[in-house]
Design a protein around this motif. Structure first.
Motif, short mmCIF file in Angstrom:
data_model
loop_
_atom_site.label_atom_id
_atom_site.label_comp_id
_atom_site.label_asym_id
_atom_site.label_seq_id
_atom_site.Cartn_x
_atom_site.Cartn_y
_atom_site.Cartn_z
N ARG A 1 6.21 6.64 -11.86
CA ARG A 1 4.76 6.84 -11.76
C ARG A 1 4.32 8.07 -12.51
N TYR B 1 2.37 8.21 -15.13
CA TYR B 1 1.05 8.25 -15.75
C TYR B 1 -0.01 7.42 -15.02
N TYR C 1 -3.46 5.09 -15.96
CA TYR C 1 -3.93 4.33 -17.11
C TYR C 1 -5.35 3.86 -16.84
N LEU D 1 -11.67 -4.15 -12.10
CA LEU D 1 -11.63 -3.85 -10.67
C LEU D 1 -11.30 -5.14 -9.92
N LEU E 1 -6.62 1.87 -3.78
CA LEU E 1 -5.47 1.00 -4.02
C LEU E 1 -4.20 1.73 -4.49
N PRO E 2 -4.26 2.49 -5.60
CA PRO E 2 -3.02 3.15 -6.03
C PRO E 2 -2.54 4.17 -5.00
N GLU F 1 -2.76 3.89 -1.77
CA GLU F 1 -2.03 3.14 -0.74
C GLU F 1 -0.64 2.81 -1.24
N ILE F 2 -0.60 2.36 -2.49
CA ILE F 2 0.69 1.95 -3.04
C ILE F 2 1.65 3.11 -3.08
N MET F 3 1.14 4.28 -3.35
CA MET F 3 2.03 5.43 -3.43
C MET F 3 2.26 6.07 -2.07
N ARG G 1 -10.54 5.60 -10.34
CA ARG G 1 -9.30 5.06 -9.81
C ARG G 1 -8.09 5.71 -10.47
N PHE H 1 -5.05 9.38 -8.36
CA PHE H 1 -3.67 9.81 -8.10
C PHE H 1 -3.27 10.70 -9.26
#
Ligand SMILES: Nc1ncnc2c1ncn2[C@@H]1O[C@H](COP(=O)(O)OP(=O)(O)OP(=O)(O)O)[C@@H](O)[C@H]1O
Ligand SMILES: Nc1ncnc2c1ncn2[C@@H]1O[C@H](COP(=O)(O)OP(=O)(O)OP(=O)(O)O)[C@@H](O)[C@H]1O
Ligand SMILES: Cc1ncc(C[n+]2csc(CCO)c2C)c(N)n1
Ligand SMILES: [Mg+2]
Ligand SMILES: [Mg+2]
Lengths: 268, 287, 279, 310, 268
Positions: free
Chosen positions: E89, E91, E93, E100, E112-113, E115-117, E160, E164
């Motif tokens: 992870r 970068y 983009y 969206l 979203l990102p 949560e993923i992280m 977005r 992160f």
């Protein structure tokens, strides 16, 4: 602010908006996209709309094109309702996103409105070739949209709107995704086309120089609710070489637009 | 195509192993029962041998079915009524006719529902209700009624196929025809495209993924319909008749070979649609 | 003759009424009234035709006769409904759709399975109920368990095909985005592929509702205890009490429509974002 | 030649050998008839077919025929080739059933589709209820048309026909000694089986009546021929089975058994047998057994057989 | 043209491309999107890519991000392959189109990102609020993407990617659909962020002033096959008020970029 009435009183207006209101109902309350917007666009005018993102430019254009129903006020196009105008295929519309059909090649996409309007096969071919050349995409006719870069897709969508010869062109940020050189080139081409054909053009852009360079009138809008804050009649001559952009008149107009824009932003 | 040979064989192999094991498991009680009555005791290998070779097993072993299929296809003239190919052909013709009728009806209804508000509001619930009517219950009546008005032969069976196959097409196509993005519809509006043009040039192409999915299901449903329709026509010929006859006389091997034949037929038909789908999507630049 | 005129008049009236309704702004009651009017129209036409042509009641009973039967046999109908729908169809539906969903996910995950299992899945698709039902009755007994098993087989394929197709529906940029987050397989599945697949999955679920009902009913033709909608239909056909047959069919249609309606409602909630739901 | 359609109650099998023989040997043709035989199946109600105009004459059981009559299908028996019946109940001794006294608490397989009437009459006379296995009741299963439930151990007793399922049980490896057999006739619940029925209104037409006379005459000739040439009859049946599923040895057996049922009949309905059938049915009128509720009238005629056979 | 090697030799490069080739196979013949592209990007660099539409800028960025597999040459990111970098992870983009997810609200998309992280709920809320404010979309958290204007969607997608905190930012025309005022604002914000955090940024744009204003280095590309024609190290200081755009140094650099661009265009 009370609904003012902006507009040159040149002859019969081609597009006339009177006291336009539009409110979207969303899951968390209404959004006032347009409020008390009045504007006349005369035949052969080139009107640019400029304003902060989300101020209602697209919405205004969509009202003219009968894609959105105003919740108040009236729009007339050529003296007709927008719906009648649409039915008589009075305008071409370039959308903000390219919106090409993925199952058609670039050529097929440009041909689509021509097919719909029942234009002969040979004429179709000729027109497709001509507009592809105009937007510098010759040689890409057989490619599918996803095989093109973002800017190329945008150009294809412009070509599609130019392909059928409507008297009114509604263009929503057509040159947003293009580099300066191509953009300059297309600006010039568009001006030539306008000059030659006497089309009426409503043009949304974010670029102040572009707005000033192209337009006979510049409409500055402010957001939430979307209103017209300034209408600037351009003092520039019809004939505009690219280097007109360095003249004091030009910079003067650009300055006024920038000020209007800044005032609308308020919070920045 | 070639790349799928190994995976298919693996899966099939796995299923065969499972099948053999299930045959032992399901048929063993009978083997023990027989042995008990004869006063014998069986070793495991005897049990296995017995379960794989019973005359009327609960679940016939694959090789028994294979032998039956072989005997009733390769070793019989295609025109013989003992040939499974002949019966498959009978079923196939009704299936195809029913499929064509059903798909046509389904698409027509979907178009009506998408384009006509009156139909949208009033017809859909009844299309759904129609599907909850157990076809096997009214099939005989349909056949009787059609017979009474002088329609017999292939058409009544095909009507039942149609009845089962139009539904997945309606459901899928209504969704598919409504799947174009708002902007795409707006474009059509700006060009003042007629309804027909919007349909042919936008709605239909964007419904393709939904259409093909529905067609696969419809084809399977149509085959089921044809087989169902073969029962009340007097179970004269076709895979359905074989299935029934097999079950009347407790001939499980015959049932299974008819089943296998039906499944092969289905797989081929659905496979053909899959192939069409790939060709179509490639031509549409979408694969 | 009078009855036939009545049928034609009823048809015209119903259609006009619905055309008028469709012109009105949509409200919850008009979207409810339209199908009801359509249905009443059908029933009126049916009544008119049966009486007009004097069709023998063992061929087609009149709606009024069916209604009378529904009134007099309510207990019986309820017992049959509980046996067939609540026990057989629902449990089979849940198991079948669940299994198909899981296998679709597996198929999607492993290309090997996709290439191996899907063709074989097509195979299972066409295992006709009539062929499967006797065998499943033999394996799972006479009671509702064998009916549930038939339903499992029936709903499996539509659900599988739709889910597999749906899992491929996410577009390239949406997938690229997940790649840039280095989102693992499961997260991509959960946050992107499943939401994007929902319109397809609900297609499968909706088609499954009616299949489940047909499956459970038809399976009872091949052996059952002496209760159940399929049992009643088949024996009543034999006894020529066609009014009871149609009463059962009416219950089946009602139950199926309600089942479908519930799924459609859930679908509306879940896939509100899909263009087809954004009116 | 006059066209005539016969609707059978069941699929093509030796149970209907007489008709196939008559057709195959040209007996119908000799009578100037062009007969189409439509096979049936479990979900075909011949009574419906004849009302719908799909057949001129049907083969059905008397119980079903009388039931249909009460429901507005005016069927009339015009001939009765089956003198006695082949319906019976078979139980496995190993489950502990020796006599009717052992039925309470058992699971019994029964055929429906209009074949259930004698069973309910019988149970009513035994004082057994049919709503579940307990001290005075049995569990009834709707049995598919095969002998599997007994062989697979899913039922203690099942319905069989002497000429069909009974043999299937034997062929599965169970010996007659391991079975208990209850024959409905012996129990006194026999009901007339395969008879020929037509619509009452049709009989008013002399031309139709004449056609039926010729048909019954030829059919009975077929039956008698089948009784005497059993092997040939079985082959004819096989020949006419479009499903190609029938096996010769089984049909041969069936011809033999069916011959025993037809042997005592020249085609004329025996009034005593008719009365017994009606009495049995009326003896057990109940919710489950709604065959008939009152004495039928005009449900049979000797007019055809009298003319055909004399 | 032989494969040249462009790049400052500052310490260890964060991103290093060596002799990159990429050819797409299409239904009518191969398209050479990149040919012999070599470039080193050092830690903390702000590199802009500029070039005619369709020249391969997006493709180049996608190669760095392991979204496209080069057909020749190598890319390393932090000394790793792009794939390893992606997995760690490394970068964020920003795509050329907003992209969206329609089933998530704006807030949900930004979350979203996170949560993923596996970032905590409270921290998520804080970050969402912060980046929404940064792109001036506070108050739109609960709206769905299709309820926003084009520019607003674009800003949401920038938010977005900023949400992160990756060390490398790859941005593909992030400000294309924005008006000048918002654009200026976001340019300033981005510079501040970059200055404060020392991120490495690769940035595709079509605006020459934007490229010059933002970058420490400007990479000019030419089309078909996409090559690097010029790499310009900016003489401007790290600290850049908006009016630096009127200084002679600035105009000088801008001129050089324009020339490079024009040369690449050739046919125009
Ligand atoms: N379908 C919709 N539902 C709800 N709100 C909407 C909808 N379409 C637009 N809006 C709202 O209306 C306002 C004006 O939108 P519009 O698209 O006209 O802006 P714009 O001036 O074109 O902006 P941009 O320059 O970013 O494209 C925005 O605040 C947007 O959120
Ligand atoms: N998937 C693809 N298949 C085939 N050709 C492709 C594909 N993607 C891009 N190309 C081609 O590669 C070339 C470079 O595309 P790229 O998207 O990198 O351009 P770009 O520099 O980002 O342009 P823009 O400024 O217009 O976005 C273009 O000519 C395009 O047609
Ligand atoms: C008129 C008539 N009534 C009932 C049957 C039923 N029957 C006879 S044999 C059999 C089992 C299958 O062979 C069944 C159900 C029939 N055949 N003909
Ligand atoms: Mg806009
Ligand atoms: Mg790009």
């Amino acid at each position: 602010m009370p609904a003012e009435h902006h507009g040159s009183v040149s002859a019969e207006p081609v597009i006339s908006a009177q006291n336009l209101d539009l409110t979207f109902q969303t899951n968390d309350g209404p959004v006032h996209a347009l409020k008390g917007v009045s504007l006349d666009i005369g035949k052969g005018d080139f009107v640019s709309f400029i304003g902060p993102s989300g101020c209602g430019k697209t919405t205004f254009l969509r009202c003219m094109a009968d894609l959105e129903q105003p919740t108040g006020g009236t729009v007339t196009v050529n003296g007709m309702t927008p719906e009648e105008a649409r039915r008589s295929r009075a305008y071409g519309y370039v959308f903000q996103a390219a919106g090409l059909y993925p199952w058609r090649t670039i050529g097929g996409n440009i041909r689509l409105p021509l097919e719909i309007m029942g234009i002969s096969k040979a004429e179709q071919d000729a027109r497709v070739a001509r507009v592809l050349d105009l937007v510098e995409l010759s040689g890409f006719e057989k490619k599918f949209p996803w095989q093109l870069s973002g800017g190329m897709q945008q150009r294809a969508s412009i070509a599609r709107a130019l392909g059928f010869d409507a008297d009114i062109l509604l263009m929503d940020e057509p040159f947003g995704a293009l580099d300066e050189i191509v953009r300059d080139h297309l600006n010039e081409q568009l001006l030539k086309l306008w000059d030659r054909t006497g089309k009426t053009i409503a043009f949304v852009t974010h670029s102040i120089p572009e707005a000033v360079y192209l337009s006979t009138r510049i409409v500055v809008m402010s957001p939430r609710p979307g209103r017209i804050t300034d209408v600037i009649d351009s003092p520039l001559p019809r004939e505009r070489p690219l280097d007109i952009r360095e003249t004091p008149e030009f910079l003067e107009v650009a300055h006024r637009v920038r000020e209007g824009l800044r005032a609308g932003h308020g919070d920045v | 195509m070639r790349r799928s040979v190994v995976p298919v064989l693996t899966v099939v192999g796995f299923l065969l192993v499972l099948w053999y094991a299930a045959a032992v498991w399901l048929n063993a009680p009978w083997a023990y029962n027989k042995a008990q009555r004869a006063g014998e005791t069986l070793s495991f290998s005897q049990v296995v041998a017995d379960t794989w070779s019973q005359k009327k097993p609960k679940l016939p072993a694959p090789h028994q079915v294979a032998r039956e299929v072989w005997e009733t296809t390769a070793q019989k003239a295609v025109t013989s009524k003992r040939s499974l190919i002949y019966h498959a052909g009978v079923t196939l013709s009704a299936t195809l006719l029913g499929f064509v009728l059903g798909t046509g009806l389904g698409i027509l209804l979907a178009v009506g529902i998408v384009y006509n508000r009156t139909m949208d509001m009033s017809v859909m619930p009844w299309v759904i209700a129609s599907q909850t009517i157990p076809i096997l219950a009214i099939a005989p009546m349909i056949i009787v009624v059609l017979n009474a008005v002088g329609i017999s032969g292939l058409l009544p069976k095909a009507m039942i196929s149609m009845y089962l196959s139009f539904f997945p097409v309606v459901v899928g196509m209504v969704k598919g025809l409504r799947s174009p993005e708002a902007m795409q519809l707006d474009q059509m509006r700006t060009w003042h495209a007629s309804r027909g043009q919007t349909f042919w040039k936008l709605r239909l192409p964007s419904s393709m993924p939904y259409l093909f999915t529905s067609l696969k299901i419809a084809m399977a449903a149509s085959l089921v319909g044809a087989i169902v329709g073969e029962l009340p026509t007097g179970a004269v010929a076709g895979l359905g008749a074989r299935l029934l006859a097999g079950s009347y006389y407790g001939q499980t091997v015959q049932i299974w070979s008819a089943l296998v034949m039906a499944a092969v037929l289905a797989a081929c038909l659905v496979g053909i649609i899959g192939l069409l789908q790939r060709v179509m999507l490639r031509r549409m630049g979408m694969s | 003759m009078g009855w036939i005129v009545f049928a034609l008049a009823a048809w015209a009236l119903g259609w006009l009424l619905n055309v008028w309704l469709a012109r009105q702004p949509v409200t919850w009651w008009s979207s409810f009234a339209a199908p009801v009017i359509f249905g009443l129209t059908l029933l009126a036409v049916w009544e008119g035709v049966v009486r007009g042509f004097e069709i023998n009641q063992v061929l087609l009973p009149a709606p009024t006769a069916i209604a009378a039967r529904i009134g007099s046999s309510a207990d019986l109908l309820w017992a049959d409904f509980a046996q067939t729908v609540l026990k057989g169809a629902l449990s089979g539906y849940v198991i079948g759709c669940g299994a198909a969903f899981l296998i679709a996910v597996a198929v999607d995950r492993f290309p090997f399975l996709q290439r191996g299992l899907l063709p074989v899945g097509n195979f299972v698709a066409a295992l006709p109920v009539i062929g499967m039902a006797p065998i499943l009755v033999m394996w799972f007994g006479f009671d509702w368990q064998s009916k549930a098993a038939v339903v499992v087989v029936m709903v499996f394929f539509p659900m599988l095909v739709n889910t597999v197709q749906g899992l491929q529906a996410a577009d390239a940029m949406q997938k690229d985005l997940m790649r840039t987050y280095a989102a693992g397989y499961w997260r991509t599945l959960l946050k992107l592929r499943l939401p994007a697949a929902m319109p397809f999955i609900f297609n499968g679920l909706k088609i499954g509702t009616t299949l489940a009902l047909i499956g459970a009913i038809v399976a009872e033709f091949f052996g059952s205890p002496i209760v159940g909608m399929g049992f009643r239909i088949s024996t009543s056909v034999g006894q020529l009490t066609l009014d009871l047959v149609w009463a059962e069919i009416f219950v089946a249609a009602l139950a199926g429509s309600a089942f479908y309606g519930v799924m459609a409602l859930v679908e509306q909630r879940v896939t509100f974002w899909h263009p087809s739901q954004r009116n | 030649a006059d066209d005539l359609t016969l609707q059978l109650k069941w699929v093509t099998q030796a149970q209907f050998a007489g008709y196939y023989v008559a057709k195959d040997k040209g007996f119908y043709e000799e009578e100037g008839l062009n007969v189409t035989i439509k096979p049936g199946g479990p979900d075909i109600a011949p009574e419906q077919v004849i009302v719908g105009g799909g057949a001129d004459v049907i083969v059905t059981w008397m119980a079903a025929g009388l039931a249909a009559r009460e429901r507005g299908v005016p069927l009339v028996n015009i001939a009765q080739p089956f003198k006695t019946g082949g319906l019976q109940v078979n139980c496995l001794k190993s489950t502990g059933v020796e006599s009717t006294d052992d039925f309470a608490g058992r699971t019994m397989g029964v055929w429906f589709y209009g074949n259930e009437y004698p069973f309910y009459a019988w149970m009513a006379s035994l004082g057994l209820e049919t709503d579940g296995a307990d001290d005075n009741g049995v569990t009834v299963l709707k049995q598919a048309f095969s002998a599997d439930p007994l062989i697979q151990g899913q039922a203690d007793c099942i319905s069989t026909m002497t000429y069909n399922e009974y043999r299937q049980i034997l062929q599965a490896g169970i010996t007659p000694e391991e079975l208990v057999t209850f024959n409905y006739l012996d129990m006194g619940f026999g009901m007339l089986e395969d008879g020929l029925y037509v619509l009452e209104d049709d009989l008013e037409d002399p031309a139709f009546k004449d056609k039926m006379v010729r048909f019954v005459r030829a059919s009975m000739k077929g039956w008698k021929y089948a009784e005497e040439h059993q092997e040939e009859a079985a082959e004819i049946v096989i020949e006419n089975d479009a499903s190609g599923a029938q096996e010769l040895d089984h049909q041969l057996y069936m011809v033999g058994e069916v011959a025993k049922l037809t042997a005592g009949s020249n085609g004329t309905l025996d009034e005593a047998d008719y009365a017994q059938t009606v009495n049995t049915l009326l003896s057990a009128v109940s919710e489950e057994n709604p065959a008939i509720t009152k004495e039928p009238e005009g449900a049979w005629t000797h007019a055809i057989t009298d003319e055909a056979l004399n």
